[in-house]
Write a protein that holds these residues in place. Sequence first.
Motif, PDB file in Angstrom:
ATOM      1  N   GLN A  52       0.822  -1.213   0.000  1.00 12.86           N
ATOM      2  CA  GLN A  52       0.000   0.000   0.000  1.00 12.86           C
ATOM      3  C   GLN A  52       0.857   1.264   0.000  1.00 12.86           C
ATOM      4  O   GLN A  52       1.889   1.349   0.668  1.00 12.86           O
TER       5      GLN A  52
ATOM      6  N   ASN B 281      -5.503   2.091  -7.013  1.00 16.31           N
ATOM      7  CA  ASN B 281      -4.163   2.371  -7.518  1.00 16.31           C
ATOM      8  C   ASN B 281      -4.198   3.456  -8.591  1.00 16.31           C
ATOM      9  O   ASN B 281      -5.183   3.599  -9.307  1.00 16.31           O
TER      10      ASN B 281
ATOM     11  N   LEU C  47      -3.209  -1.815  -2.523  1.00 22.57           N
ATOM     12  CA  LEU C  47      -4.083  -0.657  -2.382  1.00 22.57           C
ATOM     13  C   LEU C  47      -3.319   0.658  -2.535  1.00 22.57           C
ATOM     14  O   LEU C  47      -2.228   0.831  -1.991  1.00 22.57           O
ATOM     15  N   SER C  48      -3.913   1.578  -3.296  1.00 25.63           N
ATOM     16  CA  SER C  48      -3.512   2.990  -3.287  1.00 25.63           C
ATOM     17  C   SER C  48      -2.039   3.192  -3.587  1.00 25.63           C
ATOM     18  O   SER C  48      -1.383   4.077  -3.016  1.00 25.63           O
ATOM     19  N   ASN C  49      -1.490   2.391  -4.486  1.00 23.90           N
ATOM     20  CA  ASN C  49      -0.152   2.660  -4.998  1.00 23.90           C
ATOM     21  C   ASN C  49      -0.253   3.634  -6.166  1.00 23.90           C
ATOM     22  O   ASN C  49      -1.253   3.657  -6.878  1.00 23.90           O
TER      23      ASN C  49
END
Length: 360
Positions: free
Chosen positions: A251, A300, A275-277
């Motif tokens: 993440q 992402n 998540l959320s890269n």
Amino acid sequence: MDRQRRRCLHGLVAGAALAALPAAGTGASARGSVRLDVREFGARGDGQGDDTRAFQAAIDALPEAGGTVVVPAGNYPIDPLRSLRLRSRMHFSMAADTRLVAMSNAAPRAYVLLLQQLDDVEVSGGRIIGDRERHLGTTGEWGHGIMVRGSSRIRLHDLYITRCWGDGISVGGLSGVRGQPPLPSRDVLIQDVVCQGNRRQGLTIGRSRHVRVLRSSFLDTGGVLPGCGIDIEPDPGGDARDVLIEDCLVQGNQGAGIQLYERVHDVTVRRCRILSNRGDGLHLRAATGGLIEGNEIRGNGLRGITVRARSSGFRLRDNQLRGNAAQVAKRSGKEAGWMNLDVARGASSIQIDPSSRPGR
């Protein structure tokens, strides 16, 4: 924060693959029973003086049969230009409140712990803190917390590694050994580890065989490319084979969450939260053979999963893909399927089960 994450990760199921991996250094047959405390060799742990020499003296004092070097709680400055050079058949056992703090240096390449051409080594407990904010140079990207090169039956567990100039952990091969081909690392287990805020990668897997990464977190990497949470990217002249990444959190990394980049074979990514890269959640380039199963891949910055040309032989099933490429979706006013899953025409034998198609 890291302890809370660890408690959460401990509650996950490791899977049957753990049982298939020899527990490096955990049996009497792998190492002797001698226990040496670094304080008996002059380590102070007060955060003031250089404790490198005392640590190395304790390591070197182990008998041929091996044993355990015990590191009590404390703040231990370590010179990464010299590295703590571990030896075969040993357990480097740190207390939970141990902190190995990398001393400031200007070198492009330096390691806090070095495991080079070793067998049956276990490293556990404590923290490794890099010199990212205190680094005296501006070049290089190889200031790693732990470097494993050409070693076998290695177990790294219950560690927190942060703020390194390069990678939290790097696992790869050793070149130039008596004129032989590169010697890959083999049978490596990374379990219940947190790598956070490192500059180049959370974890690099290079020339290696049979690597297991279980119940670990790779968070907030960034500062120099590639900036991935996990990057499987062997140097030319070798490859990476038989890698399992399972029950991990990846993440907030600057690059891809997980990247499989050329000369990579037989990789399974299972039950991970990616998540959320800022880059792709999962990026495959010229990788062959593997399984992407049961992962949550969302939020992402680029695509959820990108399969580039010359990748082949992967199966995707039971993955949750949503909310990726959010800025593109915001501009276009809709979430297109390719934002979550994009397979290039040059890729082959990519089997996508209905359970992994975007929008399900």
